[in-house]
Enzyme design. Structure first.
Site, PDB file in Angstrom:
ATOM      1  N   GLU A 195      56.967 -10.924   3.416  1.00 29.98           N
ATOM      2  CA  GLU A 195      56.059 -11.347   2.319  1.00 29.98           C
ATOM      3  C   GLU A 195      57.030 -13.131   1.538  1.00 29.98           C
ATOM      4  OE1 GLU A 195      55.179 -11.007  -3.165  1.00 29.98           O
ATOM      5  OE2 GLU A 195      56.272  -9.360  -2.030  1.00 29.98           O
ATOM      6  N   GLY A 196      57.707 -13.606   1.769  1.00 31.13           N
ATOM      7  CA  GLY A 196      58.144 -14.759   1.033  1.00 31.13           C
ATOM      8  C   GLY A 196      59.798 -14.807   0.791  1.00 31.13           C
ATOM      9  N   LEU A 254      65.422 -13.023  -0.688  1.00 33.15           N
ATOM     10  CA  LEU A 254      64.507 -12.860   0.264  1.00 33.15           C
ATOM     11  C   LEU A 254      63.593 -12.261  -1.036  1.00 33.15           C
ATOM     12  CD1 LEU A 254      65.510 -11.076   3.115  1.00 33.15           C
ATOM     13  CD2 LEU A 254      64.120 -12.512   3.113  1.00 33.15           C
ATOM     14  N   LYS A 255      62.280 -12.444  -0.859  1.00 35.13           N
ATOM     15  CA  LYS A 255      61.611 -11.240  -1.657  1.00 35.13           C
ATOM     16  C   LYS A 255      60.670  -9.879  -1.103  1.00 35.13           C
ATOM     17  CE  LYS A 255      57.506 -12.565  -5.121  1.00 35.13           C
ATOM     18  NZ  LYS A 255      57.641 -11.509  -5.546  1.00 35.13           N
ATOM     19  N   HIS A 256      61.453  -9.150  -1.853  1.00 33.29           N
ATOM     20  CA  HIS A 256      61.040  -7.999  -1.550  1.00 33.29           C
ATOM     21  C   HIS A 256      59.844  -7.782  -1.868  1.00 33.29           C
ATOM     22  CE1 HIS A 256      64.993  -6.802   0.541  1.00 33.29           C
ATOM     23  NE2 HIS A 256      64.931  -7.692  -0.328  1.00 33.29           N
TER      24      HIS A 256
END
Length: 1121
Positions: free
Chosen positions: A331-332, A156-158
């Site tokens: 976010e992504g 996960l992109k935090h």
């Protein structure tokens, strides 16, 4: 009590289907254990961080106050760690005053007995820029997994910022700085997480952790997510961090832990981990990217995590639940290539290091980060002081990185004399690491890469300072991403170069010794410098460098936006990034900005109208409240979130538009809202989006409308000569509109307002704007003219392949400069008699910096609806000579150095005046020496003129031209189906009609020959069967699938062919539908999904079923829609 206390950890699992064999091999277990076991430092002194020059003698010295680390691994709550902290000696003010009369190091003079030792203290992963498109990277990743060469890892992109921590002595660091509010917040959050995880044991564990990092010379990197350091896509519900990297920095090149090792490390110390998925088979890897494509428009944390859990071979949930601490807005994802053995390593780690239970921890965490910052908001120093005091001495025994020591904390004591960098490069390195760092810095300075090497006093070593013993910290700050790409090219030439890291901090020690000691050190260091070159992890994994560094960021709502307004990208681009335009240029310019953004994303007209209504209301609300005082982009969510929540409450339609704002809509209900009008069988016709509302597209140009022809180019691109030829072309552009050219070099005053005035007087004129139009400010003025005077604008650009950061290649730049040097008596005084023509052209060249050719062409086309390309270079030309390339690259690097230091000042007035003069002379000579080559690579000017005129005639007639620019449009996948050729379906029905009278009677008036334009067999639908079910067909994408038709079913409302799916590569393709079929006809106003009821109607004698015997086979293709 922490918000996630008592949370049950989800168990990891391995998928049985096509997964790699999950055997617990002794070798794999040993490898993990070996990587995670740290013996007593007395047994491995060479791996620790040396503290003084005496350690360079080659004889490790045992220190008395030593921390013992258990051989089994890391310290736990049950471990016994002997900790004796050194008492900080009180530094003598008289001594410091004597040493620091001026900037530290100004009086330090190197000689033959001077040595340097550099120790990397903190660093993050190198920034590798993929030169291929995202789609090419995805394809290559799937190939590597299919061949058993690698595994795809996804995390996960935090939405936070980089924070690095190397212990209380090693220091706390942000991306390019330390000793500020960012690092104070990071230390506070880290200390609070220790209290959350360890309760009353936290102070002891904080001390042990600090000592562990220091003794083993390690650094952890974290994504720091808070509400006090500026707003990103969504204000987090809690302030937290997740560990993203663990790095060993003791000896040699920094070694980054693998993800299994990171998880083991974090679970031993109870540090928060990220959510990670592994994809080790072709089936799972293709399903990964199919799942992303299915969710790229409306994906939330819940739906994305669930989909990846379903298709991954292993899912390891993070210890911080994104939904609970940050929210649904995601976010992504980051997908990268890792070792093919990662799956087995991960399984071993998860067995050996299970998650630590949190239930028994019950400790008051004290005042929160937000309360501390709110209580001390008057001054940043007060906030820092309050944060560090709140951390306690076990975590932060000294605050010297923030405030210095005693009275020695001001900038005059913090900053080190600039000369220390040169001195560091001149003296003897004491070890291999120092030599490699010197090599890296020398190369960057020689190539004039855009970077700074900032040096500061190391207050941790203040007691060891002496006249001949200097300590300081160096920050390697890269100013632009293109530097990383340039450095990568250097690494390809020199395999021994160390990488250029993001977040790069080095402790440097310059010291002098006597002659005898110097000889001993030189001999000892020479033996270390001659060690064998380091092997990279990619070598061990059998991967080429270009494959080992493959990574792709999968962001949501990046390309096509039609849903979920409150996602990361829309908040960022339409609200936050539009603030400066709204407050500076007003609501009209803001509207132009957001309409262009939505058009770039391919947003449908319906969604544009909905969003425009909301954004106009937002603009009115915020400008009335703040007047001319611009709202800060770092705190915009304080106003945006309440406004959007109020807007969402007005109607269900607004809720669907806003999405999950303020948790008004659950993720499940949200998907139902946005997909409520989509039919399972009716999505075959894809929504291609709508054209821009502004500016006006040239497909409706009439004779009473004007046309602006403008030139986003560089001096020397031949725009003036081209304008003269167009004016003199018999018949002009093929119509009777008046045409004139206005040369910018002959105009006194502001050029574009003059164009505007002329259009106001004669709006139907064709205007050739003979002036370079190189930036978005000019483009915006031209856009406003198109709206105000109802004219069309068309950009004419020199055609060029460009580079990865500029739309113009070095070949084109060489031609443009050469042309300028051939000119004489130029009206703009830019010719061969100019003092610095090279500098002027580099200045124009850099106005386009940051855009590659694809982005440049696409942006112009999307703004103005057409694009004309002027041929410049022959496609079959020889490569640019090395001498020409070298002189241009030298000039580009020199320009960036000059620009960073002097801005727009003339080159003759800056620090680099002599270098500019020498470079201009060598540039002229080099281009003159290669004149034959430069002339040979240009297309004939007459041909270029003819090409441009023909393209402009098409524009004038309303035939708008699409640029030759590949731009992949991502859309949200709705369902998977086998697409069938309609012609073969019609032939099948004709055969059936000729053999069966009832079929003939039913089909006679349907005119399927003309009406059946498409046909397919649905395999799975996202709403009915889930994202994972649709994504599972990714492995068969674009593959031929045989479909056997066995019966025709029809009623007075619908007709369909009963289908039996075949196999691909020996594997049966199954439909998730209970009754696989291809709908061929429905009555007016009857939705295609009604065909699903035909088998039931047959059983009720309300429909007919005709058996096709023998069955008929038709070949289809599996597609996503």
């Amino acid at each position: 009590m922490p918000r996630n206390r008592g949370k049950q950890q989800r168990q990891w699992r391995e998928k049985d289907e096509e997964a790699a064999q999950a055997v617990s091999s002794p070798s794999a277990s040993a490898q993990i254990s070996e990587g995670l076991s740290y013996i007593s430092l007395s047994e491995a002194a060479s791996q620790s961080c040396p503290e003084s020059p005496t350690q360079f003698t080659g004889t490790p010295t045992r220190r008395d106050n030593e921390i013992w680390v258990p051989k089994a691994g890391y310290a736990t709550s049950a471990s016994t760690v002997a900790v004796e902290r050194k008492k900080e000696a009180v530094v003598s003010p008289v001594k410091l005053t004597e040493l620091i009369k001026g900037p530290l190091g100004v009086d330090f003079n190197e000689d033959g007995n001077t040595f340097a030792r550099a120790q990397v203290r903190a660093t993050f992963y190198p920034k590798f820029e993929n030169e291929k498109s995202d789609q090419e990277i995805r394809t290559r990743m799937i190939e590597m997994v299919s061949q058993g060469l690698a595994t795809v890892e996804v995390s996960l992109k935090h939405s936070g910022s980089l924070f690095m921590y190397a212990g209380h002595e090693g220091g706390a660091y942000a991306k390019n700085s330390f000793g500020n509010i960012y690092t104070a917040v990071g230390v506070f959050v880290l200390a609070r997480m220790f209290r959350e995880a360890w309760g009353k044991e936290a102070p002891r564990m904080q001390g042990e952790f600090n000592d562990f990092l220091e003794k083993n010379c390690m650094c952890i990197s974290m994504e720091l997510v808070t509400a006090v350091l500026g707003d990103h896509g969504q204000r987090p519900k809690d302030d937290y961090a997740v560990v993203t990297a663990v790095t060993e920095l003791g000896v040699g090149k920094p070694k980054f832990f693998s993800t299994p090792e990171i998880i083991a490390f974090c679970r031993k110390w109870r540090l928060p981990t990220n959510h990670v998925w592994l994809f080790s088979t072709r089936k799972s890897a293709t399903a990964l990217f199919a799942a992303y494509d299915a969710l790229c428009e409306e994906g939330t944390a819940t739906t994305v995590c669930k989909a990846l859990d379903d298709v991954a071979d292993i899912s390891i949930p993070g210890s911080k639940d994104h939904i609970k601490v940050q929210g649904e807005i995601l976010e992504g994802l980051v997908a990268r290539i890792v070792s093919r053995d990662s799956l087995v390593h991960m399984e071993n780690v998860l067995r050996e290091f299970p998650p630590q239970p949190m239930d028994e921890v019950d400790e008051d965490l004290g005042i929160s980060l937000r309360d501390v910052c709110a209580s001390n908001r008057s001054a940043e120093k007060e906030q820092i002081k309050a944060l560090l005091d709140g951390v306690g001495t076990s975590m932060c025994p000294t605050q010297s990185d923030w405030f210095g020591v005693g009275d020695f904390g001001g900038s005059q004591f913090r900053n080190v004399d600039r000369s220390v960098l040169t001195k560091f490069l001149h003296v003897h390195p004491t070890d291999y690491s120092t030599m490699k760092l010197q090599e890296l810095i020398r190369l960057m300075r020689q190539r004039r890469f855009q970077a700074a090497f900032k040096c500061y006093t190391n207050f941790h070593k203040i007691n060891d300072l002496s006249k001949d013993n200097l300590y300081y910290k160096m920050v390697i700050h890269v100013h632009s991403d293109h530097v990383f790409r340039k450095y990568q090219q250097e690494m390809r030439k020199n395999k021994g170069l160390w990488p250029l890291y993001r977040g790069f901090f080095v402790d440097v020690n310059l010291f002098k010794v006597n002659k005898e000691k110097a000889a001993e050190l030189i001999k000892d260091s020479d033996s270390q410098l001659n060690i064998a070159p380091e092997s990279s992890s990619s070598d061990k994994d059998g991967l080429a460098d270009e494959d080992a560094n493959l990574m792709v960021k999968l962001k949501f709502l990046t390309y096509k936006v039609s849903l979920l307004f409150l996602t990361y990208k829309l908040r960022t681009f339409l609200i936050r990034n539009g603030l400066s335009i709204l407050f500076k240029d007003g609501p009209s310019a803001y509207r132009t900005y957001y309409l262009r953004q939505m058009h770039n994303w391919g947003t449908s007209q319906k969604k544009q109208r909905e969003l425009s209504k909301m954004l106009d209301e937002w603009a009115t609300y915020i400008t009335r409240k703040y007047g001319h005082k611009q709202l800060s982009s770092s705190t915009y969510l304080s106003e945006a979130e309440p406004f959007l929540e109020r807007y969402a409450k007005r109607s269900p339609e607004n809720q669907a538009l806003i999405g999950a704002a303020g948790n008004l809509v659950s993720s499940e209900n949200f998907l139902a809202l946005i997909e409520g009008d989509k039919d399972e069988e009716g999505d075959l016709q894809r929504d291609q989006g709508a054209g821009p509302s502004s500016p006006k597209s040239p497909d409706s140009v009439t004779q009473d409308q004007g046309l602006i022809v403008f030139f986003p180019g560089i001096p020397g691109c031949a725009k003036s000569a081209l304008c003269k030829e167009i004016i003199n072309t018999p018949g002009g552009l093929g119509d009777n509109r008046p045409m004139h050219s206005l040369m910018g070099d002959l105009i006194k005053g502001r050029y574009w307002p003059l164009i505007s005035d002329q259009l106001k007087k004669k709006p139907n004129t064709i205007t050739l704007a003979d002036k370079n139009a190189p930036n978005e400010e000019v483009w915006r003025q031209i856009e406003e003219m198109t709206q105000r005077f109802r004219v069309t604008a068309v950009p004419v650009v020199p055609d060029s392949e460009g580079t990865d950061t500029n739309p113009f290649s070095l070949d084109a730049l060489a031609v443009f400069i050469y042309r300028v040097l051939q000119r004489a008596n130029h009206p703009g005084n830019l010719d061969k008699s100019s003092k610095n023509p090279g500098y002027v052209l580099l200045m124009f060249y850099h106005l386009y910096d940051g855009k590659n050719r694809r982005n440049f062409d696409s942006e112009l086309y999307e703004r103005f609806g057409s694009l004309v390309k002027m041929p410049v270079l022959k496609p079959d030309r020889d490569p640019l000579p090395d001498a020409v390339r070298a002189i241009l690259e030298e000039g580009i690097n020199l320009f960036r150095l000059h620009q960073n230091k002097h801005g727009r000042s003339e080159p003759s007035k800056g620090t680099y005046a002599r270098e500019w003069s020498q470079w201009e002379s060598r540039l002229r000579k080099t281009l003159t020496d290669n004149a034959d080559y430069i002339n040979s690579i240009q297309v004939p000017f007459e041909w270029a003129v003819s090409s441009v005129v023909e393209q402009l005639k098409k524009v004038a007639k309303g035939e708008h031209r699409t640029p030759d620019t590949e731009k992949r449009r991502f859309g949200s996948i709705i369902f998977a189906a086998v697409t069938l050729p309609p012609g073969e379906i019609v032939n099948l029905l004709n055969k059936l009609a000729s053999a069966d009278p009832s079929a003939k009677n039913f089909l006679k008036d349907k005119e399927l020959q003309n009406n059946l334009k498409k046909a397919h067999v649905t395999l799975a639908h996202k709403r009915s069967h889930g994202v994972a079910a649709v994504a599972s067909y990714g492995i068969y994408l674009h593959q031929n699938v045989p479909v056997e038709f066995t019966a025709l079913l029809f009623s007075d409302k619908a007709a369909a062919l009963e289908a039996r799916l075949g196999s691909v590569d020996g594997e049966k393709v199954n439909s998730k539908n209970e009754w696989p079929h291809a709908t061929i006809w429905t009555a007016p106003n009857v939705p295609p999904k009604e065909a699903n009821t035909l088998p039931v109607l047959v059983s009720e004698a309300k429909a007919t079923r005709l058996v096709i015997d023998p069955s008929i086979m038709i070949l289809g293709v599996l597609d996503f829609y």
